[in-house]
Design a protein around this motif. Structure first.
Motif, PDB file in Angstrom:
ATOM      1  N   TYR A  12     -16.089  43.673  27.065  1.00 31.28           N
ATOM      2  CA  TYR A  12     -17.361  44.221  26.684  1.00 31.28           C
ATOM      3  C   TYR A  12     -17.031  45.145  25.068  1.00 31.28           C
ATOM      4  O   TYR A  12     -15.872  45.671  25.287  1.00 31.28           O
ATOM      5  N   PRO A  13     -17.865  44.871  24.127  1.00 34.80           N
ATOM      6  CA  PRO A  13     -18.924  43.718  24.177  1.00 34.80           C
ATOM      7  C   PRO A  13     -18.353  42.518  23.964  1.00 34.80           C
ATOM      8  O   PRO A  13     -17.373  42.518  23.061  1.00 34.80           O
ATOM      9  N   MET A  14     -19.183  41.669  23.824  1.00 34.78           N
ATOM     10  CA  MET A  14     -18.862  40.276  23.394  1.00 34.78           C
ATOM     11  C   MET A  14     -20.156  39.807  22.612  1.00 34.78           C
ATOM     12  O   MET A  14     -20.975  39.681  23.005  1.00 34.78           O
ATOM     13  N   PRO A  15     -19.879  39.781  21.419  1.00 27.43           N
ATOM     14  CA  PRO A  15     -20.969  39.706  20.490  1.00 27.43           C
ATOM     15  C   PRO A  15     -21.598  38.197  20.753  1.00 27.43           C
ATOM     16  O   PRO A  15     -20.743  37.331  21.120  1.00 27.43           O
ATOM     17  N   VAL A  16     -22.854  38.043  20.641  1.00 23.31           N
ATOM     18  CA  VAL A  16     -23.374  36.654  20.692  1.00 23.31           C
ATOM     19  C   VAL A  16     -23.412  36.288  19.239  1.00 23.31           C
ATOM     20  O   VAL A  16     -24.162  36.896  18.312  1.00 23.31           O
ATOM     21  N   LEU A  17     -22.639  35.230  18.871  1.00 21.27           N
ATOM     22  CA  LEU A  17     -22.385  34.531  17.548  1.00 21.27           C
ATOM     23  C   LEU A  17     -23.278  33.376  17.525  1.00 21.27           C
ATOM     24  O   LEU A  17     -22.875  32.513  18.427  1.00 21.27           O
ATOM     25  N   ILE A  18     -23.820  33.219  16.344  1.00 26.22           N
ATOM     26  CA  ILE A  18     -24.691  31.971  16.296  1.00 26.22           C
ATOM     27  C   ILE A  18     -24.135  31.044  15.004  1.00 26.22           C
ATOM     28  O   ILE A  18     -24.156  31.836  14.026  1.00 26.22           O
ATOM     29  N   ILE A  19     -23.665  30.081  15.064  1.00 25.90           N
ATOM     30  CA  ILE A  19     -22.763  29.421  14.153  1.00 25.90           C
ATOM     31  C   ILE A  19     -23.562  28.486  13.509  1.00 25.90           C
ATOM     32  O   ILE A  19     -24.107  27.597  14.340  1.00 25.90           O
ATOM     33  N   GLY A  20     -23.751  28.540  12.203  1.00 24.54           N
ATOM     34  CA  GLY A  20     -24.758  27.670  11.515  1.00 24.54           C
ATOM     35  C   GLY A  20     -23.812  26.606  10.815  1.00 24.54           C
ATOM     36  O   GLY A  20     -22.917  27.077   9.780  1.00 24.54           O
ATOM     37  N   THR A  21     -24.023  25.264  10.736  1.00 31.48           N
ATOM     38  CA  THR A  21     -23.546  24.342  10.031  1.00 31.48           C
ATOM     39  C   THR A  21     -24.405  23.299   9.498  1.00 31.48           C
ATOM     40  O   THR A  21     -25.558  23.321  10.145  1.00 31.48           O
ATOM     41  N   TYR A  22     -24.037  22.372   8.483  1.00 31.61           N
ATOM     42  CA  TYR A  22     -24.956  21.101   8.056  1.00 31.61           C
ATOM     43  C   TYR A  22     -24.059  19.917   8.748  1.00 31.61           C
ATOM     44  O   TYR A  22     -22.936  19.925   8.588  1.00 31.61           O
ATOM     45  N   ASP A  23     -24.991  18.853   9.179  1.00 29.28           N
ATOM     46  CA  ASP A  23     -24.251  17.748   9.574  1.00 29.28           C
ATOM     47  C   ASP A  23     -24.267  16.785   8.477  1.00 29.28           C
ATOM     48  O   ASP A  23     -24.407  17.206   7.369  1.00 29.28           O
ATOM     49  N   ALA A  25     -25.893  14.309   7.281  1.00 27.69           N
ATOM     50  CA  ALA A  25     -27.118  14.317   6.534  1.00 27.69           C
ATOM     51  C   ALA A  25     -27.786  15.510   5.916  1.00 27.69           C
ATOM     52  O   ALA A  25     -28.704  15.418   5.204  1.00 27.69           O
ATOM     53  N   GLY A  26     -27.116  16.641   6.072  1.00 28.74           N
ATOM     54  CA  GLY A  26     -27.383  17.952   5.563  1.00 28.74           C
ATOM     55  C   GLY A  26     -28.535  18.650   6.428  1.00 28.74           C
ATOM     56  O   GLY A  26     -29.230  19.484   5.967  1.00 28.74           O
ATOM     57  N   ASN A  27     -28.598  18.186   7.610  1.00 21.63           N
ATOM     58  CA  ASN A  27     -29.442  18.765   8.619  1.00 21.63           C
ATOM     59  C   ASN A  27     -28.745  20.038   9.212  1.00 21.63           C
ATOM     60  O   ASN A  27     -27.476  20.036   9.421  1.00 21.63           O
ATOM     61  N   ALA A  28     -29.560  21.027   9.098  1.00 20.70           N
ATOM     62  CA  ALA A  28     -28.935  22.395   9.717  1.00 20.70           C
ATOM     63  C   ALA A  28     -28.679  22.344  11.369  1.00 20.70           C
ATOM     64  O   ALA A  28     -29.577  21.635  12.049  1.00 20.70           O
ATOM     65  N   ASN A  29     -27.770  22.912  11.826  1.00 17.79           N
ATOM     66  CA  ASN A  29     -27.367  23.137  13.114  1.00 17.79           C
ATOM     67  C   ASN A  29     -26.819  24.120  13.431  1.00 17.79           C
ATOM     68  O   ASN A  29     -26.437  25.019  12.636  1.00 17.79           O
ATOM     69  N   ALA A  30     -27.123  24.890  14.710  1.00 17.77           N
ATOM     70  CA  ALA A  30     -26.653  26.007  15.265  1.00 17.77           C
ATOM     71  C   ALA A  30     -26.120  25.975  16.807  1.00 17.77           C
ATOM     72  O   ALA A  30     -26.648  25.082  17.286  1.00 17.77           O
ATOM     73  N   MET A  31     -25.080  26.635  16.922  1.00 16.36           N
ATOM     74  CA  MET A  31     -24.806  26.806  18.331  1.00 16.36           C
ATOM     75  C   MET A  31     -24.541  28.315  18.940  1.00 16.36           C
ATOM     76  O   MET A  31     -24.022  29.129  17.894  1.00 16.36           O
ATOM     77  N   ASN A  32     -24.464  28.587  20.110  1.00 20.28           N
ATOM     78  CA  ASN A  32     -24.134  29.956  20.470  1.00 20.28           C
ATOM     79  C   ASN A  32     -22.814  29.991  20.949  1.00 20.28           C
ATOM     80  O   ASN A  32     -22.219  29.173  21.482  1.00 20.28           O
ATOM     81  N   ALA A  33     -21.860  31.030  20.216  1.00 22.62           N
ATOM     82  CA  ALA A  33     -20.540  31.227  20.831  1.00 22.62           C
ATOM     83  C   ALA A  33     -20.308  32.796  21.118  1.00 22.62           C
ATOM     84  O   ALA A  33     -20.741  33.670  20.242  1.00 22.62           O
ATOM     85  N   ALA A  34     -19.752  33.194  22.194  1.00 23.10           N
ATOM     86  CA  ALA A  34     -19.549  34.284  22.612  1.00 23.10           C
ATOM     87  C   ALA A  34     -18.097  34.813  22.517  1.00 23.10           C
ATOM     88  O   ALA A  34     -17.813  36.163  22.532  1.00 23.10           O
ATOM     89  N   TRP A  35     -17.161  33.868  22.515  1.00 21.90           N
ATOM     90  CA  TRP A  35     -15.716  34.307  22.322  1.00 21.90           C
ATOM     91  C   TRP A  35     -15.550  34.357  21.016  1.00 21.90           C
ATOM     92  O   TRP A  35     -14.703  33.375  20.634  1.00 21.90           O
TER      93      TRP A  35
END
Length: 184
Positions: A12-23, A25-35
Protein backbone atom coordinates in the motif's frame (compact mmCIF):
# COMPACT_ATOMS: atom_id res chain seq x y z
CA UNK A 1 0.06 -11.21 17.01
CA UNK A 2 0.71 -11.12 13.27
CA UNK A 3 -0.75 -13.29 10.51
CA UNK A 4 1.40 -14.59 7.65
CA UNK A 5 -0.03 -14.46 4.11
CA UNK A 6 2.90 -15.90 2.18
CA UNK A 7 4.35 -14.31 -0.94
CA UNK A 8 1.66 -11.94 -2.22
CA UNK A 9 1.57 -8.71 -4.21
CA UNK A 10 0.32 -6.80 -1.18
CA UNK A 11 1.67 -3.28 -0.86
CA UNK A 12 0.00 0.00 0.00
CA UNK A 13 -0.47 2.28 -1.78
CA UNK A 14 -0.37 0.82 -5.28
CA UNK A 15 -0.99 3.70 -7.67
CA UNK A 16 -3.44 3.20 -10.50
CA UNK A 17 -1.35 4.00 -13.56
CA UNK A 18 -3.04 4.50 -16.92
CA UNK A 19 -0.52 3.99 -19.71
CA UNK A 20 -1.19 5.85 -22.94
CA UNK A 21 0.27 4.87 -26.32
CA UNK A 22 -0.36 5.20 -30.04
CA UNK A 23 -0.76 2.16 -32.26
CA UNK A 24 0.75 1.75 -35.73
CA UNK A 25 -2.16 3.74 -37.26
CA UNK A 26 -1.82 6.60 -34.76
CA UNK A 27 -4.86 5.61 -32.70
CA UNK A 28 -4.67 6.27 -28.97
CA UNK A 29 -4.78 3.35 -26.56
CA UNK A 30 -4.72 3.09 -22.77
CA UNK A 31 -4.35 0.34 -20.21
CA UNK A 32 -4.52 0.14 -16.43
CA UNK A 33 -1.39 -1.02 -14.59
CA UNK A 34 -1.07 -1.17 -10.81
CA UNK A 35 2.43 -2.56 -10.43
CA UNK A 36 4.67 0.42 -10.92
CA UNK A 37 6.35 3.42 -9.43
CA UNK A 38 9.28 5.79 -9.48
CA UNK A 39 12.54 3.89 -10.00
CA UNK A 40 15.08 6.74 -10.00
CA UNK A 41 15.08 10.54 -10.01
CA UNK A 42 13.84 10.62 -13.61
CA UNK A 43 12.60 7.07 -14.24
CA UNK A 44 9.44 5.06 -13.85
CA UNK A 45 9.29 1.26 -13.73
CA UNK A 46 6.14 -0.72 -14.49
CA UNK A 47 5.64 -4.47 -14.52
CA UNK A 48 3.78 -5.44 -17.72
CA UNK A 49 2.96 -8.62 -19.56
CA UNK A 50 2.74 -8.66 -23.35
CA UNK A 51 -0.11 -6.34 -24.40
CA UNK A 52 -1.11 -4.13 -27.28
CA UNK A 53 0.31 -1.37 -25.08
CA UNK A 54 3.76 -2.96 -24.88
CA UNK A 55 3.74 -3.51 -28.66
CA UNK A 56 2.93 0.19 -29.09
CA UNK A 57 5.69 1.25 -26.71
CA UNK A 58 8.27 -0.83 -28.57
CA UNK A 59 7.20 0.74 -31.89
CA UNK A 60 7.03 4.37 -30.71
CA UNK A 61 9.71 4.29 -27.98
CA UNK A 62 7.35 6.44 -25.90
CA UNK A 63 4.36 6.36 -23.55
CA UNK A 64 2.49 8.47 -21.02
CA UNK A 65 1.51 7.49 -17.51
CA UNK A 66 -1.57 9.19 -16.12
CA UNK A 67 -2.72 8.99 -12.53
CA UNK A 68 -6.10 7.31 -12.07
CA UNK A 69 -8.62 9.51 -10.25
CA UNK A 70 -11.77 9.14 -8.20
CA UNK A 71 -13.82 10.96 -10.83
CA UNK A 72 -12.68 8.58 -13.58
CA UNK A 73 -12.50 5.31 -11.60
CA UNK A 74 -14.92 3.42 -13.89
CA UNK A 75 -13.07 4.46 -17.04
CA UNK A 76 -9.73 3.61 -15.43
CA UNK A 77 -10.99 0.15 -14.51
CA UNK A 78 -12.55 -0.34 -17.96
CA UNK A 79 -9.29 0.22 -19.86
CA UNK A 80 -7.75 -2.50 -17.69
CA UNK A 81 -10.56 -4.96 -18.41
CA UNK A 82 -10.73 -4.62 -22.19
CA UNK A 83 -7.93 -5.28 -24.67
CA UNK A 84 -7.48 -2.92 -27.60
CA UNK A 85 -6.83 -6.06 -29.67
CA UNK A 86 -10.47 -7.04 -29.09
CA UNK A 87 -12.08 -3.59 -28.79
CA UNK A 88 -10.47 -0.99 -31.04
CA UNK A 89 -12.85 1.72 -29.75
CA UNK A 90 -12.15 1.22 -26.06
CA UNK A 91 -10.99 4.83 -25.61
CA UNK A 92 -14.38 6.07 -26.84
CA UNK A 93 -16.21 3.62 -24.57
CA UNK A 94 -14.15 4.89 -21.63
CA UNK A 95 -15.05 8.48 -22.65
CA UNK A 96 -11.34 9.30 -22.87
CA UNK A 97 -10.17 11.98 -25.27
CA UNK A 98 -6.52 12.69 -25.92
CA UNK A 99 -4.03 15.36 -26.88
CA UNK A 100 -0.63 14.51 -28.36
CA UNK A 101 2.22 15.05 -25.94
CA UNK A 102 4.58 17.91 -26.79
CA UNK A 103 7.56 15.85 -25.63
CA UNK A 104 7.02 12.23 -26.73
CA UNK A 105 5.02 10.34 -29.36
CA UNK A 106 2.21 9.33 -27.02
CA UNK A 107 -1.25 10.60 -26.02
CA UNK A 108 -2.15 12.58 -22.93
CA UNK A 109 -5.56 11.56 -21.62
CA UNK A 110 -7.46 14.82 -21.15
CA UNK A 111 -9.81 13.48 -18.48
CA UNK A 112 -6.93 12.43 -16.21
CA UNK A 113 -5.41 15.69 -14.95
CA UNK A 114 -1.84 14.50 -14.25
CA UNK A 115 0.51 12.72 -16.65
CA UNK A 116 4.14 11.70 -16.91
CA UNK A 117 5.52 11.84 -20.45
CA UNK A 118 8.11 9.11 -20.92
CA UNK A 119 10.71 7.83 -23.35
CA UNK A 120 11.22 4.08 -23.48
CA UNK A 121 14.48 2.94 -21.84
CA UNK A 122 14.25 -0.84 -21.80
CA UNK A 123 12.11 -3.89 -21.15
CA UNK A 124 13.26 -7.05 -19.36
CA UNK A 125 11.31 -9.92 -20.93
CA UNK A 126 12.20 -12.31 -18.10
CA UNK A 127 10.59 -10.09 -15.45
CA UNK A 128 8.22 -7.94 -17.53
CA UNK A 129 9.82 -4.81 -16.11
CA UNK A 130 9.46 -1.75 -18.34
CA UNK A 131 11.53 1.34 -17.62
CA UNK A 132 10.91 4.80 -18.99
CA UNK A 133 12.67 8.13 -18.69
CA UNK A 134 10.34 10.83 -17.39
CA UNK A 135 10.90 13.82 -19.67
CA UNK A 136 7.99 15.93 -18.43
CA UNK A 137 5.22 15.93 -15.85
CA UNK A 138 2.12 17.90 -16.72
CA UNK A 139 -0.93 18.78 -14.67
CA UNK A 140 -4.18 20.50 -15.46
CA UNK A 141 -4.54 23.85 -13.69
CA UNK A 142 -7.72 22.56 -12.03
CA UNK A 143 -5.61 20.44 -9.65
CA UNK A 144 -3.07 23.12 -8.74
CA UNK A 145 -2.91 25.15 -5.54
CA UNK A 146 -0.34 27.94 -5.44
CA UNK A 147 1.15 26.58 -8.66
CA UNK A 148 1.81 23.01 -7.44
CA UNK A 149 -0.14 19.75 -7.66
CA UNK A 150 -2.69 19.43 -4.86
CA UNK A 151 -3.50 15.76 -4.05
CA UNK A 152 -6.85 16.80 -2.55
CA UNK A 153 -7.86 18.25 -5.92
CA UNK A 154 -6.28 15.42 -7.93
CA UNK A 155 -8.03 12.71 -5.86
CA UNK A 156 -5.66 9.92 -6.95
CA UNK A 157 -6.84 6.36 -6.51
CA UNK A 158 -4.80 3.38 -5.42
CA UNK A 159 -5.43 -0.31 -5.99
CA UNK A 160 -6.11 -2.45 -2.92
CA UNK A 161 -4.80 -5.89 -3.98
CA UNK A 162 -6.18 -7.63 -0.89
CA UNK A 163 -9.82 -6.64 -1.39
CA UNK A 164 -9.73 -5.82 -5.13
CA UNK A 165 -10.97 -2.28 -4.61
CA UNK A 166 -9.87 1.23 -5.45
CA UNK A 167 -9.21 3.69 -2.62
CA UNK A 168 -8.83 7.46 -2.75
CA UNK A 169 -5.70 8.72 -1.01
CA UNK A 170 -6.49 10.44 2.26
CA UNK A 171 -5.45 13.20 4.57
CA UNK A 172 -2.00 14.59 5.23
CA UNK A 173 -0.65 13.11 8.48
CA UNK A 174 2.81 14.64 8.60
CA UNK A 175 5.36 16.77 6.77
CA UNK A 176 8.02 14.64 5.00
CA UNK A 177 11.67 15.22 5.95
CA UNK A 178 10.43 17.16 8.97
CA UNK A 179 7.99 15.41 11.32
CA UNK A 180 10.62 12.81 12.28
CA UNK A 181 12.70 15.59 13.78
CA UNK A 182 10.33 15.45 16.75
CA UNK A 183 12.02 12.19 17.77
CA UNK A 184 15.55 13.57 17.75
Amino acid sequence: MRKNFGAKTYLYPMPVLIIGTYDEAGNANAMNAAWGGIADTNQIAICLASHKTTDNIFKNKAFTVSVGTKKMVEACDYVGLISANKEPHKMEHAHFTTTKSEFVNAPIINELPMSLECKFIDFDESTGLLRGEIVNVNADESILTNGVIDPKKLEPITFDPVNNTYIVLGDVVGKAFSCGNNLK
